[in-house]
Design an enzyme around this catalytic site. Sequence first.
Site, mmCIF file in Angstrom:
data_model
loop_
_atom_site.group_PDB
_atom_site.id
_atom_site.type_symbol
_atom_site.label_atom_id
_atom_site.label_comp_id
_atom_site.label_asym_id
_atom_site.label_seq_id
_atom_site.Cartn_x
_atom_site.Cartn_y
_atom_site.Cartn_z
ATOM 1 C CB VAL A 255 -5.952 148.150 -29.626
ATOM 2 C CG1 VAL A 255 -7.187 147.634 -28.938
ATOM 3 C CG2 VAL A 255 -5.060 147.239 -30.060
ATOM 4 C CB ALA A 256 -2.107 149.862 -32.049
ATOM 5 C CB ALA A 257 -3.898 151.680 -37.388
ATOM 6 C CB SER B 73 3.335 151.971 -42.011
ATOM 7 O OG SER B 73 4.392 151.318 -41.372
ATOM 8 C CG LEU B 74 4.798 147.435 -42.437
ATOM 9 C CD1 LEU B 74 6.051 146.788 -42.196
ATOM 10 C CD2 LEU B 74 4.957 148.100 -43.943
ATOM 11 C CE LYS C 135 2.849 143.776 -36.786
ATOM 12 N NZ LYS C 135 3.969 143.765 -36.313
ATOM 13 C CG ASP D 279 11.417 150.137 -35.527
ATOM 14 O OD1 ASP D 279 11.818 151.615 -35.315
ATOM 15 O OD2 ASP D 279 10.323 149.997 -35.868
#
Length: 490
Positions: free
Chosen positions: A36-38, A40-41, A59, A194
């Site tokens: 559902v989300a990608a 960088s880590l 995750k 962040d």
Amino acid sequence: QDSVEAFSTKVAVASIEEELGCELGAVFSEISEEPVAAASLAQVYRAVLKETGEVVAVKVQRPSVLETVSKDLYVLRRAAEVYQGLIERFAPQQRTDYVALLNEWAVGFYTELDFLNEANNQQIVKDLLIQEGCEGVYVPSVYHHLSTRKLLVTEWVDGKKLSDCNKDDINKLIAVGQECFLVQLLQVGVFHSDPHPGNLLKLNTPKDGAELCLLDFGLVARLEQKDMDTIVSAIIHLANRNYADLVDDFISLDILPQDCDRSKVVPLMDKALSPYVKGGGAKRYEEELKRMYGFDEDGVGAIGGFQSMTNDLLTVLNDIPFSIPPYFALIARAVVTLEGVALTGNPDYGLVTEAYPFVARKLLREDRPEIQRALADVLYGGGGYNSDGVQALSFTRLLSILNGALGNTAETEGGTFVDIDSVPDEGAAEPVELARYLLSEKAESLRGLLEKELEEGLDLLLRQSLRKSAALAFANAPRPRVPFSGTPIG
């Protein structure tokens, strides 16, 4: 980043099973076919726990990301060493340790790769916000027994990126997010470093009364109490345009050295920081600098303006040996990202003036010596003196900071700065409201400060009276009256 190219779900499932030590179906009854989300880590899947039926976010870390990050950091570290050598050779007066700064960022990257650390951070922040009564912000629960260094399982939440919401929702919720950030930064000393748009969600359905959700706790920084107190003092001085005292704050924060030339620092602070306090983000800041140095919209200006800017830049490079502490870079990153979201809803947003009521409440409430000194600087720094030549309490400033704590501030320069030597013309609190606030636990620090002043005043009166002869004191004393009669005796 939360929208980079995803890696194969087949690879992700294999990684999840390796971390769990069992087949996927033993833990989850279902899992989304695609992430559902990608980022960088890592990338995130929606899943359902087999045992409880709860919907969770899974995750999983990207394969070989540790090696990739290490290579990148090695190149950056070597570049920082070369740059540090050039600075030490050609600008030795500059004291920023760029290698240490890069090392701090490297530690942050590596800790982000440890999802057990992220799980711990998320739990700590969740507990602290509940403990501090920070309402309106929700932190999802963590499933610690399913989490590992490369796998994090948390409560699933449905929502929309705050930056994608309409302006009314952004303005409403950014105020909540700002309060949450200030509590983390100045109250508990553990703050999310962040808060980018992908980590701030407007919940579709409020949870525990909260509409704003905070995600991704991989990068969380910590502050010592003395630094939190100094930042409180710095915000007060910055909001009031008191750059002379702000120099002392910067010295305490190790940004400026003890032996800095204040006659050069203060004017440059005014030029560099005043445009920022006005709000409006980087674009507005650039416009203010152009106006200050006489440049037009195309960046063309008079020779005098260019010369003045060049002189100021050379003064900063050659005569002001400032440094950037590693932790301060993380604060700056958090502030910039939070302001970026806020500016999408309010183009005039400025964190310093928006934070002033929170800081005023903190000054009035907490009774630590550092906070009381900052409060005393405000209340006794109005320029007034008593008959003994001692700085006197400014009742105007007392009323101003009480009003500020209640969200009512007098402003100067077209609303840019807080005018602490004035009481708001409109919206000022009623005397009863001020008195109620003054007598509440919210003004404990202020009452402690005034109690000390009262004790000192009584002591002074006693010493003065002892200097006089007993006969003169008796002669000047009022004759007692008979109770209820109003008739003097004798």
